[in-house]
Design a protein around this motif. Sequence first.
Motif, PDB file in Angstrom:
ATOM      1  N   VAL A 289       0.856  -1.187   0.000  1.00  0.00           N
ATOM      2  CA  VAL A 289       0.000   0.000   0.000  1.00  0.00           C
ATOM      3  C   VAL A 289       0.888   1.232   0.000  1.00  0.00           C
ATOM      4  CG1 VAL A 289      -1.851   1.261   1.168  1.00  0.00           C
ATOM      5  CG2 VAL A 289      -1.782  -1.243   1.302  1.00  0.00           C
ATOM      6  N   THR A 290       0.873   1.978  -1.111  1.00  0.00           N
ATOM      7  CA  THR A 290       1.613   3.238  -1.146  1.00  0.00           C
ATOM      8  C   THR A 290       0.764   4.310  -0.458  1.00  0.00           C
ATOM      9  OG1 THR A 290       0.714   4.076  -3.239  1.00  0.00           O
ATOM     10  CG2 THR A 290       2.575   2.540  -3.367  1.00  0.00           C
ATOM     11  N   GLY A 291       1.438   5.243   0.198  1.00  0.00           N
ATOM     12  CA  GLY A 291       0.694   6.217   0.995  1.00  0.00           C
ATOM     13  C   GLY A 291       0.016   5.550   2.170  1.00  0.00           C
ATOM     14  N   GLY A 292       0.609   4.444   2.627  1.00  0.00           N
ATOM     15  CA  GLY A 292      -0.009   3.618   3.660  1.00  0.00           C
ATOM     16  C   GLY A 292      -0.086   4.245   5.028  1.00  0.00           C
ATOM     17  N   ASN A 293       0.644   5.336   5.236  1.00  0.00           N
ATOM     18  CA  ASN A 293       0.575   6.027   6.514  1.00  0.00           C
ATOM     19  C   ASN A 293      -0.401   7.202   6.475  1.00  0.00           C
ATOM     20  OD1 ASN A 293       1.718   6.131   9.259  1.00  0.00           O
ATOM     21  ND2 ASN A 293       2.472   8.145   8.660  1.00  0.00           N
ATOM     22  N   GLY A 294      -1.104   7.338   5.343  1.00  0.00           N
ATOM     23  CA  GLY A 294      -2.012   8.458   5.161  1.00  0.00           C
ATOM     24  C   GLY A 294      -3.422   8.180   5.657  1.00  0.00           C
ATOM     25  N   PHE A 295      -4.270   9.167   5.453  1.00  0.00           N
ATOM     26  CA  PHE A 295      -5.667   9.149   5.898  1.00  0.00           C
ATOM     27  C   PHE A 295      -6.401   7.908   5.410  1.00  0.00           C
ATOM     28  CE2 PHE A 295      -9.965  11.122   4.701  1.00  0.00           C
ATOM     29  CZ  PHE A 295     -10.551  10.797   5.915  1.00  0.00           C
ATOM     30  N   LEU A 296      -6.390   7.666   4.109  1.00  0.00           N
ATOM     31  CA  LEU A 296      -7.058   6.496   3.535  1.00  0.00           C
ATOM     32  C   LEU A 296      -6.194   5.249   3.665  1.00  0.00           C
ATOM     33  CD1 LEU A 296      -9.275   5.079   1.849  1.00  0.00           C
ATOM     34  CD2 LEU A 296      -8.122   5.956  -0.205  1.00  0.00           C
ATOM     35  N   GLY A 297      -4.900   5.388   3.433  1.00  0.00           N
ATOM     36  CA  GLY A 297      -4.003   4.230   3.452  1.00  0.00           C
ATOM     37  C   GLY A 297      -4.066   3.451   4.747  1.00  0.00           C
ATOM     38  N   GLN A 298      -4.124   4.154   5.871  1.00  0.00           N
ATOM     39  CA  GLN A 298      -4.182   3.468   7.159  1.00  0.00           C
ATOM     40  C   GLN A 298      -5.448   2.629   7.289  1.00  0.00           C
ATOM     41  OE1 GLN A 298      -3.336   5.510  10.777  1.00  0.00           O
ATOM     42  NE2 GLN A 298      -1.499   6.508  10.021  1.00  0.00           N
ATOM     43  N   GLU A 299      -6.562   3.145   6.787  1.00  0.00           N
ATOM     44  CA  GLU A 299      -7.821   2.405   6.886  1.00  0.00           C
ATOM     45  C   GLU A 299      -7.808   1.173   5.990  1.00  0.00           C
ATOM     46  OE1 GLU A 299      -9.875   3.027   9.173  1.00  0.00           O
ATOM     47  OE2 GLU A 299      -9.086   4.978   9.775  1.00  0.00           O
ATOM     48  N   ILE A 300      -7.185   1.283   4.818  1.00  0.00           N
ATOM     49  CA  ILE A 300      -7.064   0.124   3.931  1.00  0.00           C
ATOM     50  C   ILE A 300      -6.237  -0.963   4.606  1.00  0.00           C
ATOM     51  CG2 ILE A 300      -6.037  -0.697   1.768  1.00  0.00           C
ATOM     52  CD1 ILE A 300      -6.782   2.013   0.529  1.00  0.00           C
ATOM     53  N   ILE A 301      -5.136  -0.571   5.216  1.00  0.00           N
ATOM     54  CA  ILE A 301      -4.258  -1.545   5.873  1.00  0.00           C
ATOM     55  C   ILE A 301      -4.974  -2.238   7.030  1.00  0.00           C
ATOM     56  CG2 ILE A 301      -2.161  -1.765   7.261  1.00  0.00           C
ATOM     57  CD1 ILE A 301      -0.959   0.437   5.423  1.00  0.00           C
ATOM     58  N   LYS A 302      -5.741  -1.480   7.796  1.00  0.00           N
ATOM     59  CA  LYS A 302      -6.479  -2.082   8.912  1.00  0.00           C
ATOM     60  C   LYS A 302      -7.441  -3.155   8.420  1.00  0.00           C
ATOM     61  CE  LYS A 302      -6.237   2.119  11.727  1.00  0.00           C
ATOM     62  NZ  LYS A 302      -7.009   3.306  12.208  1.00  0.00           N
ATOM     63  N   LEU A 303      -8.064  -2.923   7.255  1.00  0.00           N
ATOM     64  CA  LEU A 303      -8.975  -3.923   6.698  1.00  0.00           C
ATOM     65  C   LEU A 303      -8.215  -5.099   6.087  1.00  0.00           C
ATOM     66  CD1 LEU A 303     -11.739  -1.711   5.014  1.00  0.00           C
ATOM     67  CD2 LEU A 303     -11.875  -2.979   7.156  1.00  0.00           C
ATOM     68  N   LEU A 304      -7.024  -4.831   5.569  1.00  0.00           N
ATOM     69  CA  LEU A 304      -6.219  -5.922   5.001  1.00  0.00           C
ATOM     70  C   LEU A 304      -5.828  -6.946   6.055  1.00  0.00           C
ATOM     71  CD1 LEU A 304      -3.821  -4.114   2.484  1.00  0.00           C
ATOM     72  CD2 LEU A 304      -5.637  -5.748   1.936  1.00  0.00           C
ATOM     73  N   ILE A 305      -5.775  -6.503   7.314  1.00  0.00           N
ATOM     74  CA  ILE A 305      -5.449  -7.435   8.395  1.00  0.00           C
ATOM     75  C   ILE A 305      -6.485  -8.554   8.480  1.00  0.00           C
ATOM     76  CG2 ILE A 305      -5.279  -7.620  10.927  1.00  0.00           C
ATOM     77  CD1 ILE A 305      -3.981  -4.882  10.935  1.00  0.00           C
ATOM     78  N   GLU A 306      -7.714  -8.259   8.067  1.00  0.00           N
ATOM     79  CA  GLU A 306      -8.774  -9.263   8.101  1.00  0.00           C
ATOM     80  C   GLU A 306      -8.645 -10.280   6.962  1.00  0.00           C
ATOM     81  OE1 GLU A 306     -12.514  -7.265   8.025  1.00  0.00           O
ATOM     82  OE2 GLU A 306     -11.987  -5.874   9.649  1.00  0.00           O
ATOM     83  N   GLU A 307      -7.818  -9.950   5.954  1.00  0.00           N
ATOM     84  CA  GLU A 307      -7.637 -10.837   4.812  1.00  0.00           C
ATOM     85  C   GLU A 307      -6.597 -11.915   5.128  1.00  0.00           C
ATOM     86  OE1 GLU A 307      -9.659 -10.204   1.780  1.00  0.00           O
ATOM     87  OE2 GLU A 307     -10.543  -9.209   3.514  1.00  0.00           O
TER      88      GLU A 307
END
Length: 385
Positions: A10-28
């Motif tokens: 995830v590029t921009g993974g420390n950003g506003f949207l990126g962090q939320e995407i990563i949190k959901l990826l943990i469920e994958e």
Amino acid sequence: MPANGEIFLVTGGNGFLGQEIIKLLIEENLSEIRILDKVIEQAFVEDLQALTGGRIKVTAFIGDVRDKEVLQTACEGVTCVIHTASVIDVWGYISNEELEAVNVKGTQLLIETSIQQNVKCFIYTSSVEVVGPNVRGDSICNGDEDTVYPSKLKFYYSKTKQVAEQLVLTSNGCLLPNGEQMVTCAVRPTYIYGENCRFMIPHLDEGINNGNILKRTSRKQALVNPVYVRNVAWAHILVARAMKDKDRKKIVGGKFYYITDDTPHMSYSDFNHEMMSPLGFTLPEKLSMPLLLMYFTSFMMEMLQFLLQPFITYVPRINRHLITMFNTKFTFTSHKAFSDFDYIPRYSWEVAKKRTTAWLASIVQDRRDNLNKKKLELQKQKPKS
């Protein structure tokens, strides 16, 4: 459940949207999540590692999308790239050269690196602003992917996002060194809001400075449909799932999708008031000045900016195209996302509003205290008569 060996970047993974995407990826069911950003908070990485319980490896890469060496390492062995990183500017603080370098050339380099490294899936976070509003302020009501709109973009930011989106979509089907084909897709969220949305802070501060009265910059009838950040993140996850399905990847490949939710349609100003009214803020019913006068005033400030350019950097707080954007009805639907990859918002409007207002409440008192402190300091600096 054992991990399936997939690695997501995830590029921009420390950003506003990126962090939320990563949190959901943990469920994958993944083996590793990689984060690429110019700044990555160690506390965020540690929290993610704790959330995974050691089930998923979390790796941070410090750098940006213009760094070829960092990209080569970050993309090695990756299954899917989710590209959220970009420079956002609709005011004129950032040069056109910088916007071009990050948003276009950086995306191109990331695509090329992904192909070299046999990345199967590439998801691009685009924006509704690649469509408009155009300079005339032509409206769209519940538009979709088939809506024809005469775009003539004013913001250079919007132009770079539009070019980058096309680079991604035209890369769909590119042959990888291992003989497979890359699948690409773009999501176009409308205005994203939610906890930690930095674009809401200036409106909050302005309201505090103005005695808890928010400034109205958009007419009531200029409806838009904001979308909650966690629903946008959820759409990315669903697209990634569709790309792994041999039938659905043919459907989503090379396509773009508008992402919305059940947030009520309202103007930008009325939306801010909806979020901040529980905190004691009010909003005037009408614009502070007639719309034509707003345009004229903005034009004069832009002329001043042009005249001062050789000497000092002056950026007006608002420009004519921002006024157009704030006062144009511009709404979309996400029916195609529902049809093609089963997108249904994961969070309701009630939940989104509650969480966003709670976040604003957590910071408003500190900001009020800081304002009062600055006022006291200014009073002390005044010469005594």
